[in-house]
Design an enzyme around this catalytic site. Structure first.
Site, PDB file in Angstrom:
ATOM      1  N   HIS A   1      61.952  45.222  69.710  1.00  0.00           N
ATOM      2  CA  HIS A   1      61.650  46.661  69.691  1.00  0.00           C
ATOM      3  C   HIS A   1      60.161  46.921  69.917  1.00  0.00           C
ATOM      4  O   HIS A   1      59.790  47.907  70.541  1.00  0.00           O
ATOM      5  CB  HIS A   1      62.087  47.284  68.363  1.00  0.00           C
ATOM      6  CG  HIS A   1      63.518  47.731  68.343  1.00  0.00           C
ATOM      7  ND1 HIS A   1      64.556  46.847  68.250  1.00  0.00           N
ATOM      8  CD2 HIS A   1      64.071  48.966  68.421  1.00  0.00           C
ATOM      9  CE1 HIS A   1      65.699  47.528  68.271  1.00  0.00           C
ATOM     10  NE2 HIS A   1      65.431  48.810  68.371  1.00  0.00           N
TER      11      HIS A   1
ATOM     12  N   ASP B   1      67.215  49.251  61.011  1.00  0.00           N
ATOM     13  CA  ASP B   1      67.851  50.093  62.036  1.00  0.00           C
ATOM     14  C   ASP B   1      69.166  49.430  62.480  1.00  0.00           C
ATOM     15  O   ASP B   1      69.560  49.483  63.642  1.00  0.00           O
ATOM     16  CB  ASP B   1      66.908  50.290  63.232  1.00  0.00           C
ATOM     17  CG  ASP B   1      67.252  51.522  64.061  1.00  0.00           C
ATOM     18  OD1 ASP B   1      68.079  52.347  63.622  1.00  0.00           O
ATOM     19  OD2 ASP B   1      66.704  51.642  65.181  1.00  0.00           O
TER      20      ASP B   1
END
Ligand SMILES: [Zn+2]
Length: 379
Positions: A249, A272
């Protein structure tokens, strides 16, 4: 009384191995010398040299164990997601609903309230991530769901009544007074999925927003003439920054630079996580779109990142290995600091007398061996 002995315990002054942890019911009583007479009377456990740390707290969990909260915003889904993540050391979590209709948000809030009343292990509240966000930074969110935060939305977000409400919104599509209304009602506000300028995001902080959601991802970047949301987050000494440390990410160098900007207790690890975590499934549906687990991340058909495939124990390990952060700090980024962010710092996130007995025991490779939630072991 339980006595947890022979562990390397993360105390406020770092790891200690010359003490025994005493629990009574759901609370920590003491971290005490080995000759404390109370130990002999307690039920003694030998943890065989394991690391014993505060249980991990995850502010951003979309799913796990094959279940997606948006798909099934029910009490049973919350239980299944909590169970899946507990295997990886998470003893406190915020089920996270990405942008959806107000009716779905209402159902999710009602389920979290019921889950808290039923004392489902680990659930701390709810994270409503959108739909009050900017379409320009929507990431995997469905643009058809996005909307403005009006009085109806504020009333809904203020209605939980048990546990913690965390809302991710884009400051540039929300009036600053609305942010203040939310925080006055006890809602924790985080800026995210935002294309806001530095000034717009800084103004949200002045009106009570206290964090940013997945720093760097789905937000206006730092550039030299317009510092953007990233610049606002890193220059504000109080704002908490959620970090997804999966090596994909965000580049580890960007995360290392971020960590140099301010005090360490303003960074917190989030997963997440998607339904694939704690499950053998390598694809699932997200609001009618197929999502695939590919090379350790979740992507849609266009390759857009759609949540992550990491668990919290892996996030802690990655923080040590990829960011050169000492284990004691990485563990606090997954416990004490998110607890503070949520306003739970007086009962969760530390191994200290009076705190809830939420704990995780790991071996040297940070494989989770056992967890405790309110004194109850996972064994
Ligand atoms: Zn997001």
């Amino acid at each position: 009384m339980q006595a947890l002995a022979n562990a390397r315990v993360l105390a406020d002054d770092g790891f200690v191995s010359d003490r025994v942890l005493l629990l009574d019911g759901e609370r920590i009583v003491a971290l005490t010398p080995k000759d404390d007479p109370r130990i002999a009377k307690a039920e003694r456990r030998d943890l065989q040299g394991a690391y014993l740390m505060p249980g991990f707290i995850d502010c951003q969990v979309n799913g796990g164990g094959g279940v997606l909260f948006n798909d099934d915003p029910s009490v049973e889904a919350i239980r299944a997601i909590g169970r899946a993540h507990r295997r990886y050391g998470t003893t406190g979590f915020m089920p996270t609903l990405i942008s959806d209709d107000l009716s779905v948000i209402a159902k999710a809030i009602a389920s979290v309230r019921s889950a808290m009343e039923a004392r489902i292990p680990g659930v701390l509240g709810i994270h409503v991530e959108g739909p009050f966000i900017n379409a320009l930074r929507k990431g995997a969110h469905d643009p058809a769901k996005l909307r403005e935060l009006d009085a109806t939305g504020v009333a809904l977000l203020s209605s939980l009544g048990a546990g913690k409400m965390l809302v991710t919104l884009a400051p540039e599509v929300t009036r600053p007074e609305t942010i203040r209304q939310l925080t006055d009602a006890g809602v924790v506000v985080s800026a995210g999925h935002t294309n806001g300028t530095y000034d717009e995001v800084a103004e949200a902080f002045r009106h009570g927003a206290s964090g940013v959601t997945h720093l760097f991802n789905a937000m206006s970047p730092l550039s030299h003439r317009e510092p953007g949301a990233v610049g606002a987050a890193l220059s504000d000494e109080n704002c908490w920054c959620g970090l997804i440390v999966d090596g994909r990410h965000v580049h580890p160098v960007a995360l290392k630079l971020a960590l140099r900007c301010k005090r360490p207790d303003r960074f917190m690890l989030v997963t997440d996580a998607m339904p694939s975590v704690g499950s053998s499934r390598d694809s699932f549906m997200l609001q009618g779109k197929p999502i695939f687990v590919k090379d350790g991340v979740c992507v849609d058909e266009n390759g857009t990142l759609s949540g992550s495939h990491i668990d919290m124990a892996t996030a802690v390990k990655n923080t040590v290995q990829m960011l050169d952060v000492p284990l004691e700090q990485a563990a606090r980024m997954a416990s004490a600091y998110p607890a503070e962010f949520l306003g739970l710092g007086k009962e969760l996130g530390r191994i200290a007398p009076g705190y809830r007995a939420n704990l995780v025991a790991c071996d040297d490779r940070l494989q989770v061996k056992e967890t405790w939630i309110d004194g109850h072991s996972s064994r």
